[in-house]
Design an enzyme around this catalytic site. Structure first.
Site, PDB file in Angstrom:
ATOM      1  N   HIS A  63      40.774  32.856  33.625  1.00  0.00           N
ATOM      2  CA  HIS A  63      40.763  32.562  35.063  1.00  0.00           C
ATOM      3  C   HIS A  63      39.474  31.873  35.509  1.00  0.00           C
ATOM      4  O   HIS A  63      39.414  31.347  36.613  1.00  0.00           O
ATOM      5  CB  HIS A  63      41.027  33.833  35.890  1.00  0.00           C
ATOM      6  CG  HIS A  63      39.826  34.692  36.095  1.00  0.00           C
ATOM      7  ND1 HIS A  63      39.474  35.698  35.227  1.00  0.00           N
ATOM      8  CD2 HIS A  63      38.887  34.692  37.069  1.00  0.00           C
ATOM      9  CE1 HIS A  63      38.379  36.293  35.665  1.00  0.00           C
ATOM     10  NE2 HIS A  63      38.000  35.696  36.780  1.00  0.00           N
ATOM     11  N   ASP A  90      44.160  37.226  30.047  1.00  0.00           N
ATOM     12  CA  ASP A  90      43.015  36.525  30.645  1.00  0.00           C
ATOM     13  C   ASP A  90      42.027  36.042  29.579  1.00  0.00           C
ATOM     14  O   ASP A  90      40.817  36.062  29.785  1.00  0.00           O
ATOM     15  CB  ASP A  90      42.303  37.398  31.682  1.00  0.00           C
ATOM     16  CG  ASP A  90      41.357  36.575  32.557  1.00  0.00           C
ATOM     17  OD1 ASP A  90      41.635  35.376  32.760  1.00  0.00           O
ATOM     18  OD2 ASP A  90      40.347  37.130  33.022  1.00  0.00           O
ATOM     19  N   SER A 124      32.968  37.847  34.709  1.00  0.00           N
ATOM     20  CA  SER A 124      34.196  37.655  33.942  1.00  0.00           C
ATOM     21  C   SER A 124      33.945  36.682  32.803  1.00  0.00           C
ATOM     22  O   SER A 124      33.317  35.640  32.986  1.00  0.00           O
ATOM     23  CB  SER A 124      35.307  37.114  34.835  1.00  0.00           C
ATOM     24  OG  SER A 124      35.844  38.124  35.634  1.00  0.00           O
TER      25      SER A 124
END
Length: 189
Positions: free
Chosen positions: A8, A37, A110
């Protein structure tokens, strides 16, 4: 020259660059798996290999989450607050063992690693699979990365049937031997 990051966080698939202690490097997208992801990038040349942790983390263990928000390196100290079993993501992926760290994952973390006190990687941090974030463990990363490197994607079986859980009526409960059944709601050719 393989780099793993959160899918993402990629906003394009061309002109990708990664930063290391030695500087920035051009990278190409090998493939990604939105279900877990995970994105796999290839960089020309050798990169230092991380030390992977194969053993299970324990609740209460000290960990360090690393990130590069706005290009600068940041770290946050925490403890493993939850180690759960396998989990199906809303995007259709399978996480072998779900890990959560106390607190909320800061923005920009992330795709960064979660490491133990010895510096071994426990997994990849992501904020897109659960509220507050979580960690995709090493076992899942290895499985997904191997699939992407071999096929450009993770191959998953697909039955083409939409189902919904329903309570089994009292009359059928004794015959079925179950309290819950599946109602077929959609069929695909």
């Amino acid at each position: 020259g393989i780099v793993v990051t959160a899918a993402h966080t990629l906003h394009r698939d061309e002109g990708l660059r990664i930063g290391t202690a030695e500087g920035t490097h051009a990278a190409t997208l090998v493939g990604l798996d939105p279900g877990t992801d995970v994105a796999v990038l290839r960089v020309d040349g050798a990169l230092p290999a991380p030390k992977w942790r194969d053993g299970e983390p324990r609740v209460g263990e000290l960990v360090l989450a690393l990130g590069r928000p706005n290009g600068g390196i940041r770290a946050t100290l925490g403890i493993v607050s939850f180690v759960g079993g396998a989990r199906q993501t809303a995007q259709g992926g399978r996480i072998d063992r779900w890990l959560e760290v106390d607190g909320t994952l800061p923005p920009g973390f992330s795709g960064g690693p979660l490491v133990d006190a010895d510096g071994a990687v426990l997994g990849m941090n992501t904020s897109s699979l659960a509220r507050g974030g979580g960690t995709v463990p090493v076992a899942t990363l290895r499985r997904v990365v191997d699939g992407i490197l071999a096929h450009g994607q993770v191959r998953r079986g697909w039955l083409g049937v939409g189902v919904q859980r329903v309570a089994v009526g009292a009359k059928r409960r004794e015959t079925a031997g179950r309290d819950v059944g599946l109602l077929v709601t959609a069929l695909s050719p």
